[in-house]
Write a protein that holds these residues in place. Structure first.
Motif, PDB file in Angstrom:
ATOM      1  N   GLU A  50       0.824  -1.209   0.000  1.00  0.00           N
ATOM      2  CA  GLU A  50       0.000   0.000   0.000  1.00  0.00           C
ATOM      3  C   GLU A  50       0.862   1.264   0.000  1.00  0.00           C
ATOM      4  O   GLU A  50       0.538   2.238  -0.685  1.00  0.00           O
ATOM      5  N   ALA A  51       1.954   1.242   0.756  1.00  0.00           N
ATOM      6  CA  ALA A  51       2.855   2.398   0.798  1.00  0.00           C
ATOM      7  C   ALA A  51       3.502   2.619  -0.573  1.00  0.00           C
ATOM      8  O   ALA A  51       3.643   3.754  -1.036  1.00  0.00           O
ATOM      9  N   ARG A  52       3.871   1.535  -1.240  1.00  0.00           N
ATOM     10  CA  ARG A  52       4.444   1.646  -2.583  1.00  0.00           C
ATOM     11  C   ARG A  52       3.408   2.204  -3.556  1.00  0.00           C
ATOM     12  O   ARG A  52       3.700   3.121  -4.335  1.00  0.00           O
ATOM     13  N   ALA A  53       2.184   1.689  -3.493  1.00  0.00           N
ATOM     14  CA  ALA A  53       1.131   2.149  -4.397  1.00  0.00           C
ATOM     15  C   ALA A  53       0.804   3.627  -4.173  1.00  0.00           C
ATOM     16  O   ALA A  53       0.465   4.344  -5.121  1.00  0.00           O
ATOM     17  N   ALA A  54       0.915   4.078  -2.928  1.00  0.00           N
ATOM     18  CA  ALA A  54       0.622   5.475  -2.607  1.00  0.00           C
ATOM     19  C   ALA A  54       1.816   6.386  -2.866  1.00  0.00           C
ATOM     20  O   ALA A  54       1.714   7.601  -2.716  1.00  0.00           O
TER      21      ALA A  54
END
Length: 84
Positions: A50-54
């Motif tokens: 999720e952190a990568r996607a954001a």
């Protein structure tokens, strides 16, 4: 009854040591749970994704973090494998 009192008096000086050992074991158990519990690791992998996607972390950092987490899943707790 007298023997129990006698034993209590003799072992009282080491009570703080036994307490410290008990607390240390509790801490070790909690750390093992956080590091090696499959459910915790899966949640952490999802958080990294999720952190990568954001855009909060780079794809390279995400890959490295996920690889470290996957290694925890396949390595037993307290594993002593040494990297070469």
């Amino acid at each position: 009854m007298t023997m129990g009192l006698f034993t209590a008096l003799l072992t009282a000086p080491i009570a703080p040591v036994r307490l410290a050992v008990w607390v240390g074991e509790l801490i070790r158990d909690q750390v093992d749970h956080e590091l090696y519990d499959p459910g915790v690791i899966r949640r952490r992998i999802q958080e990294v994704d999720e952190a990568r996607a954001a855009g909060r972390i780079s794809p390279e950092d995400a890959e490295q973090l996920q690889q470290e987490l996957i290694e925890r899943l396949i390595r037993p707790a307290g594993g002593t494998e040494q990297e070469e």
